[in-house]
Design a protein around this motif. Structure first.
Motif, mmCIF file in Angstrom:
data_model
loop_
_atom_site.group_PDB
_atom_site.id
_atom_site.type_symbol
_atom_site.label_atom_id
_atom_site.label_comp_id
_atom_site.label_asym_id
_atom_site.label_seq_id
_atom_site.Cartn_x
_atom_site.Cartn_y
_atom_site.Cartn_z
ATOM 1 N N ALA A 16 0.797 -1.225 0.000
ATOM 2 C CA ALA A 16 0.000 0.000 0.000
ATOM 3 C C ALA A 16 0.834 1.283 0.000
ATOM 4 C CB ALA A 16 -0.974 -0.003 1.168
ATOM 5 N N PRO A 17 1.869 1.414 0.845
ATOM 6 C CA PRO A 17 2.636 2.667 0.829
ATOM 7 C C PRO A 17 3.513 2.844 -0.405
ATOM 8 C CG PRO A 17 3.022 1.438 2.870
ATOM 9 C CD PRO A 17 2.262 0.549 1.946
ATOM 10 N N ARG A 28 -4.184 2.728 2.064
ATOM 11 C CA ARG A 28 -3.197 3.714 2.502
ATOM 12 C C ARG A 28 -3.875 4.972 3.025
ATOM 13 N NH1 ARG A 28 -0.770 4.817 -2.029
ATOM 14 N NH2 ARG A 28 -1.843 6.780 -2.294
ATOM 15 N N TRP A 31 -5.685 4.370 6.420
ATOM 16 C CA TRP A 31 -4.706 4.253 7.494
ATOM 17 C C TRP A 31 -4.136 5.638 7.823
ATOM 18 C CZ3 TRP A 31 -0.298 0.101 7.164
ATOM 19 C CH2 TRP A 31 0.366 0.015 8.380
ATOM 20 N N ARG A 32 -3.793 6.387 6.781
ATOM 21 C CA ARG A 32 -3.185 7.706 6.958
ATOM 22 C C ARG A 32 -4.132 8.678 7.654
ATOM 23 N NH1 ARG A 32 -3.090 12.442 4.413
ATOM 24 N NH2 ARG A 32 -4.432 11.743 2.740
#
Length: 40
Positions: A16-17, A28, A31-32
């Protein structure tokens, strides 16, 4: 309200990142922005 705690597949967590576009962008970004948190 506390964000849900989710368990993610290792492949997803590592991928993802690394990619700015694709199927895992939602992961991503979620989560961020704190929409969910990983356990730990």
């Amino acid at each position: 309200m506390t964000p849900p705690c989710v368990v993610l597949d290792t492949h997803c967590v590592l991928s993802a990142p690394l990619f700015a576009q694709g199927r895992l962008v939602w992961l991503r970004e979620g989560w961020r922005t704190g929409q969910f948190i990983p356990p730990g």
